[in-house]
Design a protein around this motif. Structure first.
Motif, PDB file in Angstrom:
ATOM      1  N   CYS A 169      32.398  46.408  47.565  1.00 25.27           N
ATOM      2  CA  CYS A 169      32.326  45.501  48.711  1.00 25.27           C
ATOM      3  C   CYS A 169      33.503  45.789  49.632  1.00 25.27           C
ATOM      4  O   CYS A 169      34.610  46.086  49.179  1.00 25.27           O
ATOM      5  CB  CYS A 169      32.358  44.061  48.207  1.00 25.27           C
ATOM      6  N   CYS A 220      36.077  42.518  48.925  1.00 26.08           N
ATOM      7  CA  CYS A 220      36.701  42.278  47.615  1.00 26.08           C
ATOM      8  C   CYS A 220      36.633  43.487  46.675  1.00 26.08           C
ATOM      9  O   CYS A 220      37.140  43.410  45.565  1.00 26.08           O
ATOM     10  CB  CYS A 220      36.058  41.071  46.943  1.00 26.08           C
ATOM     11  N   LYS A 255      34.353  44.642  44.811  1.00 30.36           N
ATOM     12  CA  LYS A 255      33.469  44.558  43.645  1.00 30.36           C
ATOM     13  C   LYS A 255      32.191  45.327  43.961  1.00 30.36           C
ATOM     14  O   LYS A 255      31.759  45.373  45.121  1.00 30.36           O
ATOM     15  CB  LYS A 255      33.121  43.106  43.341  1.00 30.36           C
ATOM     16  N   SER A 266      28.555  46.182  44.855  1.00 31.07           N
ATOM     17  CA  SER A 266      27.534  45.379  45.509  1.00 31.07           C
ATOM     18  C   SER A 266      26.379  46.265  45.931  1.00 31.07           C
ATOM     19  O   SER A 266      26.567  47.405  46.347  1.00 31.07           O
ATOM     20  CB  SER A 266      28.122  44.677  46.739  1.00 31.07           C
ATOM     21  N   SER A 321      24.207  45.056  48.261  1.00 30.21           N
ATOM     22  CA  SER A 321      23.827  44.533  49.574  1.00 30.21           C
ATOM     23  C   SER A 321      24.583  45.300  50.653  1.00 30.21           C
ATOM     24  O   SER A 321      25.785  45.522  50.534  1.00 30.21           O
ATOM     25  CB  SER A 321      24.176  43.049  49.684  1.00 30.21           C
ATOM     26  N   TYR A 335      29.069  47.882  52.679  1.00 34.15           N
ATOM     27  CA  TYR A 335      28.608  47.124  51.522  1.00 34.15           C
ATOM     28  C   TYR A 335      29.322  45.774  51.510  1.00 34.15           C
ATOM     29  O   TYR A 335      30.502  45.687  51.836  1.00 34.15           O
ATOM     30  CB  TYR A 335      28.898  47.884  50.224  1.00 34.15           C
ATOM     31  N   CYS A 375      29.280  41.700  49.400  1.00 33.79           N
ATOM     32  CA  CYS A 375      28.761  40.801  48.356  1.00 33.79           C
ATOM     33  C   CYS A 375      27.921  39.697  48.996  1.00 33.79           C
ATOM     34  O   CYS A 375      28.266  39.214  50.075  1.00 33.79           O
ATOM     35  CB  CYS A 375      29.907  40.158  47.581  1.00 33.79           C
ATOM     36  N   HIS A 379      29.816  36.607  50.231  1.00 34.01           N
ATOM     37  CA  HIS A 379      30.536  36.657  51.514  1.00 34.01           C
ATOM     38  C   HIS A 379      29.610  36.318  52.681  1.00 34.01           C
ATOM     39  O   HIS A 379      30.072  35.837  53.714  1.00 34.01           O
ATOM     40  CB  HIS A 379      31.166  38.027  51.734  1.00 34.01           C
TER      41      HIS A 379
END
Length: 189
Positions: free
Chosen positions: A22, A25, A27, A29, A31, A43, A45, A48
């Motif tokens: 992301c 953050c 992480k 993702s 999406s 990208y 999350c 968000h």
């Protein structure tokens, strides 16, 4: 100077195997927010996307209105069919009643048919209630187009400009005349 891409991003999903970090953050993702002209994407999350300080959903009023009208038309068509079916069954029952007067034996059989029809009607009503009232919100109901807040949009523009500047610098450095040539004459004293 005009922005190279508009501040409208469409949410897309990629395969879990293609998930990347992301932008906020870091992480993994699956999406992705992408501009309509595909000049910028990143990208993000799903959490968000619900943050009102990061982005705001853009609702296409025309699409929502068209969807609502389509649903109403389908409902109307379904009700008309049900009404026509009821009228047809009512006429059939009237014909059956005329036949019942002629034959007493058929009367018992018709009562059983009526019970079966009543059971069929109750089943149809239950199915219609399940179809109309018991639906859970679909994923399509979630907003798909977002507008980033100005700070995050400016950050995207800055990254795009930096990437373009780095590309120009690499192209210049690869040209033969970019660096000065070695002197061919001996030094002066």
């Amino acid at each position: 100077m005009a922005a190279p891409f508009p501040n409208l991003y469409t949410l897309r999903k990629v395969a879990e195997s293609a998930a990347k970090g992301c932008d906020v953050c870091y992480k993994p993702s699956s999406s992705v927010l992408i501009t309509p002209d595909k000049k910028d994407f990143f990208y993000i999350c799903p959490a968000h996307l619900k943050d009102r300080y990061f982005c705001t959903p853009k609702i296409d009023e025309d699409a929502v209105k068209a969807k609502r009208e389509k649903e109403l038309a389908e409902e109307k068509e379904r009700l008309v069919k049900e009404y026509q079916e009821k009228q047809r069954k009512k006429k059939e029952k009237e014909k059956e009643k005329d036949k019942e007067k002629d034959k007493e034996k058929d009367k018992d059989k018709n009562k059983e048919k009526d019970k079966d029809e009543d059971k069929d009607k109750s089943k149809e009503k239950e199915e219609n209630q399940k179809n109309s009232g018991g639906e859970t919100p679909k994923q399509e109901d979630e907003p798909r187009v977002f507008e980033l807040k100005i700070a995050f949009y400016q950050q995207r523009l800055q990254r795009k400009r930096q990437a373009e500047a780095a590309k120009r610098d690499r192209e210049r450095a690869s040209q033969p005349n970019y660096f000065p040539s070695v002197p061919t004459e001996p030094p002066r004293k």
